[in-house]
Design an enzyme around this catalytic site. Sequence first.
Site, PDB file in Angstrom:
ATOM      1  N   LYS A   1      31.179  38.171  -7.090  1.00  0.00           N
ATOM      2  CA  LYS A   1      29.979  37.306  -7.439  1.00  0.00           C
ATOM      3  C   LYS A   1      29.066  37.619  -6.195  1.00  0.00           C
ATOM      4  O   LYS A   1      27.790  37.262  -6.496  1.00  0.00           O
ATOM      5  CB  LYS A   1      30.412  35.835  -7.635  1.00  0.00           C
ATOM      6  CG  LYS A   1      30.951  35.672  -8.954  1.00  0.00           C
ATOM      7  CD  LYS A   1      31.708  34.188  -9.199  1.00  0.00           C
ATOM      8  CE  LYS A   1      32.658  34.236 -10.360  1.00  0.00           C
ATOM      9  NZ  LYS A   1      33.457  33.171 -10.660  1.00  0.00           N
TER      10      LYS A   1
ATOM     11  N   GLN B   1      35.135  27.690  -7.739  1.00  0.00           N
ATOM     12  CA  GLN B   1      36.168  28.917  -8.225  1.00  0.00           C
ATOM     13  C   GLN B   1      37.362  28.125  -8.660  1.00  0.00           C
ATOM     14  O   GLN B   1      37.762  27.382  -7.856  1.00  0.00           O
ATOM     15  CB  GLN B   1      36.274  29.732  -7.092  1.00  0.00           C
ATOM     16  CG  GLN B   1      37.031  31.074  -7.607  1.00  0.00           C
ATOM     17  CD  GLN B   1      36.273  31.864  -8.571  1.00  0.00           C
ATOM     18  OE1 GLN B   1      35.084  31.815  -8.723  1.00  0.00           O
ATOM     19  NE2 GLN B   1      37.187  32.465  -9.724  1.00  0.00           N
TER      20      GLN B   1
ATOM     21  N   ASP C   1      28.159  27.636 -14.177  1.00  0.00           N
ATOM     22  CA  ASP C   1      29.214  28.087 -14.626  1.00  0.00           C
ATOM     23  C   ASP C   1      29.297  27.508 -16.319  1.00  0.00           C
ATOM     24  O   ASP C   1      30.146  28.033 -17.187  1.00  0.00           O
ATOM     25  CB  ASP C   1      30.494  27.435 -14.132  1.00  0.00           C
ATOM     26  CG  ASP C   1      31.317  28.510 -13.476  1.00  0.00           C
ATOM     27  OD1 ASP C   1      31.211  29.814 -13.751  1.00  0.00           O
ATOM     28  OD2 ASP C   1      32.081  28.475 -12.352  1.00  0.00           O
TER      29      ASP C   1
HETATM   30  N1  GUN Z   1      38.241  31.452 -12.529  1.00  0.00           N
HETATM   31  C1  GUN Z   1      38.383  32.269 -13.327  1.00  0.00           C
HETATM   32  N2  GUN Z   1      36.997  32.613 -14.107  1.00  0.00           N
HETATM   33  C2  GUN Z   1      36.346  31.765 -13.513  1.00  0.00           C
HETATM   34  C3  GUN Z   1      34.986  31.556 -13.869  1.00  0.00           C
HETATM   35  O1  GUN Z   1      34.153  32.141 -14.758  1.00  0.00           O
HETATM   36  N3  GUN Z   1      34.143  30.579 -13.228  1.00  0.00           N
HETATM   37  C4  GUN Z   1      35.029  29.876 -12.212  1.00  0.00           C
HETATM   38  N4  GUN Z   1      34.358  28.812 -11.468  1.00  0.00           N
HETATM   39  N5  GUN Z   1      36.499  30.180 -11.909  1.00  0.00           N
HETATM   40  C5  GUN Z   1      36.919  30.835 -12.618  1.00  0.00           C
END
Ligand code: GUN
Length: 238
Positions: free
Chosen positions: A6, A50, A73
């Site tokens: 990311k 996350q 998200d």
């Molecule tokens: N952990 C695994 N996939 C994701 C996601 O798409 N967003 C977030 N915030 N955590 C994750």
Amino acid sequence: VYVANKEKACNNVGIINNTVRLPDYIPEHDLLRVIDFYNNDKTVDGILVQLPLPKHINSDKILKAISPEKDVDCFHPSNVANLWLGKEGIKPCTPQGIIDLLDYGNIDLRGKHVVIIGRSNIVGKPLAQMMLKENATVTICHSKTKNLQEITKLADVIVVAVGKRNVLNGDMVKDGAVVVDVGINRNDEGKLCGDCDYDSLVDKCSLITPVPGGVGLLTRVTLLDNVLLAHSLNNMCQ
Ligand code: GUN
């Protein structure tokens, strides 16, 4: 892997990003204070916590604390509700990435039988809604589903989002099926792999996404898109 990718994606397009690394023993109320700080910081357009969070922290409470306008998200209950009502706005990253990927592959979802394996809040559930919006006929399967193979054999499109290796293999699909593999696991040699047995599927499918190099990229593109949208939402709010 997720966080580093990311960060790279943001850097590639010039979105300024700041990863705040907090100790895993942080008390819940301190984490809420951090979120509140960034909710009120007018220079910040998007916030992403996350997952998964440590066990002593209530994830629902944390996700609800993020300002819906900064929730890149699409995990805040009001953004989830908007999604289920079919309204415009911030979209969940992986499900939107899958919709875009199938669109780039010229897969018309109208009237198709889409089988989703996995019922998580991050992928399975929101994807089901988005597939319905595309006029697909949707079946959601999960760990308690009986006769999984009988169901997957009927599918035109199968999305596997379980987080376990070898959930789907070549004996479980019809010829020409489209398979989207959302999983990220490590195999016995420590290499990244998906939820599907790629080798047994690849000759049977008309399209199958690899891991790595599949859905992840489009997930991150949606995230970047959401940041742009959040930027305009936040400017409208000021
Ligand atoms: N952990 C695994 N996939 C994701 C996601 O798409 N967003 C977030 N915030 N955590 C994750």
